[in-house]
Design a protein around this motif. Structure first.
Motif, PDB file in Angstrom:
ATOM      1  N   PHE A 268       0.844  -1.203   0.000  1.00  0.00           N
ATOM      2  CA  PHE A 268       0.000   0.000   0.000  1.00  0.00           C
ATOM      3  C   PHE A 268       0.875   1.246   0.000  1.00  0.00           C
ATOM      4  CE2 PHE A 268      -3.205  -2.994   1.502  1.00  0.00           C
ATOM      5  CZ  PHE A 268      -4.278  -2.605   0.707  1.00  0.00           C
ATOM      6  N   ASN A 329      -4.834   3.244  -1.872  1.00  0.00           N
ATOM      7  CA  ASN A 329      -5.879   2.647  -1.024  1.00  0.00           C
ATOM      8  C   ASN A 329      -7.064   2.123  -1.833  1.00  0.00           C
ATOM      9  OD1 ASN A 329      -6.615   5.231  -1.717  1.00  0.00           O
ATOM     10  ND2 ASN A 329      -7.604   5.703   0.217  1.00  0.00           N
ATOM     11  N   GLU A 332      -7.805  -1.303  -0.734  1.00  0.00           N
ATOM     12  CA  GLU A 332      -8.107  -1.527   0.689  1.00  0.00           C
ATOM     13  C   GLU A 332      -9.363  -2.356   0.884  1.00  0.00           C
ATOM     14  OE1 GLU A 332      -8.450   2.010   3.214  1.00  0.00           O
ATOM     15  OE2 GLU A 332      -6.346   2.352   2.814  1.00  0.00           O
ATOM     16  N   ASP A 345       2.210  -2.608   4.581  1.00  0.00           N
ATOM     17  CA  ASP A 345       1.441  -1.382   4.816  1.00  0.00           C
ATOM     18  C   ASP A 345       2.390  -0.260   5.212  1.00  0.00           C
ATOM     19  OD1 ASP A 345      -0.294   0.606   5.551  1.00  0.00           O
ATOM     20  OD2 ASP A 345      -1.038  -0.398   7.353  1.00  0.00           O
ATOM     21  N   VAL A 349      -1.286   7.535   3.451  1.00  0.00           N
ATOM     22  CA  VAL A 349      -2.301   7.688   2.418  1.00  0.00           C
ATOM     23  C   VAL A 349      -2.285   9.148   1.972  1.00  0.00           C
ATOM     24  CG1 VAL A 349      -4.180   8.220   4.056  1.00  0.00           C
ATOM     25  CG2 VAL A 349      -4.734   7.180   1.852  1.00  0.00           C
ATOM     26  N   VAL A 368      -2.606   6.804   8.020  1.00  0.00           N
ATOM     27  CA  VAL A 368      -3.918   6.151   7.904  1.00  0.00           C
ATOM     28  C   VAL A 368      -4.580   6.116   9.284  1.00  0.00           C
ATOM     29  CG1 VAL A 368      -3.269   4.654   5.979  1.00  0.00           C
ATOM     30  CG2 VAL A 368      -2.895   3.862   8.319  1.00  0.00           C
ATOM     31  N   GLN A 372      -8.442   1.917   8.665  1.00  0.00           N
ATOM     32  CA  GLN A 372      -7.780   1.667   7.379  1.00  0.00           C
ATOM     33  C   GLN A 372      -6.686   0.619   7.521  1.00  0.00           C
ATOM     34  OE1 GLN A 372      -7.035   5.952   6.502  1.00  0.00           O
ATOM     35  NE2 GLN A 372      -7.310   5.344   4.379  1.00  0.00           N
ATOM     36  N   ARG A 376      -6.415  -2.883   5.487  1.00  0.00           N
ATOM     37  CA  ARG A 376      -5.238  -3.265   4.699  1.00  0.00           C
ATOM     38  C   ARG A 376      -4.734  -4.646   5.121  1.00  0.00           C
ATOM     39  NH1 ARG A 376      -1.666   2.341   3.832  1.00  0.00           N
ATOM     40  NH2 ARG A 376      -3.238   3.349   2.537  1.00  0.00           N
TER      41      ARG A 376
END
Length: 681
Positions: A268, A329, A332, A345, A349, A368, A372, A376
């Motif tokens: 991510f 994301n 996600e 991760d 974001v 995040v 979130q 993830r």
């Protein structure tokens, strides 16, 4: 939380690994499920956890007008519930709409459901996304982005074509989703009052603030679906990471060299430039690994990728190779990528934040939320037990906010207010938002639309002007809509459509740091001393002259995928303009008219050179600077308009165009008299 010994899989990782411990997902132990061989679609459907609750669920949904459904990722809710409703005859007299916050999710889900129903996509099952409609009069199960359903509501506020609206991935709380909540709730109420066919509303999510949603939708019951989450081992770093990109790179190759070949990795990240840069680095490093290492297939995934490129992530990984997906994301919650065993991760974001006091909208990389982070991690446990490597410490995780602030409370609301007025909402300032934006944000949005000439104020009421009605027809930000609508006055609609399309997608320029001198040498032939907009226009014209030749794109460091998307967006905008009877004229080589038109649309994003060599944004009186990537970086024009402000070490203007002060005064005389007085006082 008590410390536990490192789990056995951690031993596979080399000494000196930055990761040190395991955590368990809240909510008790998650038990692994026996794996099974691939089976037919019907058998696969029956093996989804939701199938056990099918009869009970249908009986409940038959009786309820509203329901909130919470189901673990992997329970099958998104693909199965629309089919269950249709098969049970619920909502068959109209269309069942399933909204998604993201385009790629609407496309992939429609494809999957069409496959399960054994029908051609566009017949019984179809989808509608911005600039693409694959539906027909036969379509009964329609997957669409929430923005598209909003646009439909402008022409049909009661949504009479639909008998069921399923608002999926509701926890993402995009601006469109939040506005849609209010629109659908109003349509449902009015249809009941007018004795029309009732509208059933289902709100679905893997995680959300259940009470908030239930209360908002008239205290609707909450149905919990059993999930199919496999156990996930979570590792934190021992120390905070100063460079999350470097940490991600190290983690990718650490896993790649040790994990079995069939285990794919999902990373991510925050945005296109970051993803493309890391993708190139990964491919370069992978080429030089010993032959004992399995081949690596690196696939980027972000919203502005053309659909064909986005769908590459769903293709099976070649045998004996490892797929590494580098995603924003977007991955996600909206989509499921098979084969993912490892999630990395970064904990970051990219999100917009708007300050109504300063009028400054900043796109910035931020941490995040915990919600979130769990979403993830959950991507690693869709098909089997998985691993999640968080590139931050456990203490940093504990300090994260629990939930993400809804976008509607942190963005410029001018587009939202314009849309609500087009929907016929009588009192925009008191619209029934689930999470109300600040009154100041709403007032500022009305003020911006007033300055643009989109609204007028009569007896405390805010009404759309004829220009405002036309602006609402274009799926663009208000300032861009106005620029397009002004273009016939300057005989440059063709050029303006090109420029606005170029500004509506991520960068079409590819700037590899290692080849900086080559890039500068190649770009010289396109550079316009009048700014970035004219430079982009030159590049697009050259791209069209060679019919989008891929070799030309490579030689000129142009992103051919994004250029293709620009052409698609432009074609759709042109269609809308033709339907509005706009004259399609070109200014050919006279670009002064194009710049003058941009000044008339983007005048609220104007900046003036100061005596000390700095710039001040005329709207906010904020000190700003020209971004180093701009062709005007070394120049000092007296006045410019810009596309956006980017806040890093300082506030930078991106995508600039040289304008005359006379044009700005001509565009909004009273506004500039006020602003220039204030900036000099």
């Amino acid at each position: 939380m008590p410390h536990e010994p490192d789990p056995p899989p951690a031993k596979r990782f080399k000494p000196g690994s930055p990761f040190f411990r395991l955590d368990k997902r809240p909510g008790g132990m998650l038990l692994p499920r026996a794996s099974h061989a691939p089976t037919s679609l019907d058998v696969q459907r029956k093996q989804l956890p939701i199938y056990q609750a099918r009869t009970q669920l249908i009986n409940q949904l038959r009786q309820l007008h509203n329901a909130v459904l919470i189901g673990e990722t992997g329970s099958g809710k998104t693909t199965q519930i629309p089919q269950y409703l249709y098969e049970a005859g619920i909502g068959r007299q109209g269309v069942i709409a399933v909204t998604q916050p993201r385009r790629v999710a609407a496309l992939s889900l429609a494809g999957r459901v069409a496959e399960e129903k054994r029908v051609q996509l566009g017949k019984l099952v179809g989808y509608t996304v911005r600039f693409e409609d694959v539906t027909s009069s036969e379509t009964k199960l329609k997957f669409m982005t929430d923005g598209m359903l909003l646009r439909e509501a402008i022409g049909d506020p009661l949504l009479l074509r639909y008998t069921v609206v399923i608002l999926d991935e509701a926890h993402e709380r995009t601006v469109h989703t939040d506005v849609l909540f209010g629109v659908v709730k109003t349509a449902q109420r009015k249809r009941t009052e007018q004795n029309k066919v009732p509208l059933k509303v289902l709100v679905m999510s893997a995680t959300m603030d259940v009470d908030l949603f239930s209360q908002y939708f008239n205290k609707s019951p909450v149905l919990y679906l059993e999930g199919r989450q496999h156990p996930i081992q979570i590792y934190y770093t021992k120390r905070p990471q100063s460079d999350y990109l470097q940490a991600a790179l190290v983690s990718i190759f650490q896993i790649h060299q040790e994990a079995p070949p069939s285990h794919d990795i999902l990373v991510f990240m925050t945005g296109q430039e970051e993803i493309e840069a890391l993708a190139r680095t990964c491919r370069d490093i992978a080429k030089h690994l010993p032959d004992t290492c399995v081949p690596m297939t690196v696939i980027p995934l972000y919203a502005s990728l053309p659909p064909t490129q986005q769908l590459r992530v769903f293709q099976p990984t070649p045998k004996g190779s490892r797929k590494v997906v580098l995603s924003t994301n977007i991955a996600e919650t909206s989509i499921t990528i098979s084969g993912i065993k490892y999630v990395i991760d970064t904990g970051m974001v990219k999100a917009k934040r708007y300050n109504p006091d300063s009028g400054l909208e900043v796109l910035a990389v931020q941490r995040v939320s915990k919600a979130q982070a769990w979403q993830r991690a959950g991507r690693a446990g869709r098909e089997d037990a998985g691993f999640c490597y968080r590139l931050y410490t456990e203490e940093e995780f504990d300090n994260l906010a629990n939930m993400t602030v809804p976008e509607i409370q942190r963005c410029n609301l001018a587009s939202v207010v314009l849309q609500l007025l087009a929907l016929g909402v009588p009192d925009v300032l008191n619209f029934d938002f689930m999470s109300k934006p600040s009154p100041e944000s709403l007032r500022m949005a009305v003020e911006q639309l007033y300055i643009l000439g989109a609204v007028e104020k009569k007896d405390e009421q805010v009404l759309l002007t004829p220009l405002g009605k036309n602006m609402a027809c274009l799926p663009l930000e208000p300032r861009f809509s106005k620029t397009v609508l002004m273009s016939p006055d300057f005989s440059c609609t063709e050029e303006v459509l090109t420029i606005i399309s170029l500004l509506s997608v991520d960068s079409v320029l590819y700037n590899p740091p290692a080849r900086r001198d080559d890039v500068l040498a190649v770009r010289k032939k396109f550079i316009s001393s009048e700014g970035d907009h004219m430079t982009l226009l030159n590049i697009y014209r050259a791209f069209r002259k060679v019919s989008g030749n891929k070799d030309w794109c490579r030689e000129n460091f142009v992103n051919s995928r994004n250029m293709g998307l620009v052409s698609e967006v432009r074609a759709q905008l042109k269609d809308i303009c033709i339907k509005m009877n706009m004259k399609m004229e070109s200014s050919q080589s006279d670009l002064a008219n194009v710049r003058r038109c941009l000044a008339h649309g983007l005048f609220m994003n104007a900046a003036e050179l100061q005596l000390d060599g700095s710039y001040v944004a005329l709207d906010t009186h904020q000190t700003v600077a020209i971004h180093p990537s701009s062709v005007l970086f070394q120049a000092k024009p007296a006045y410019v308009v810009f596309n956006e402000l980017l806040h890093t070490t300082r506030c930078y203007m991106r995508d600039l165009c040289l304008v005359d002060s006379d044009w700005l005064h001509e565009a909004a005389p009273e506004y500039f008299r006020r602003k220039l007085r204030a900036s000099r006082s």
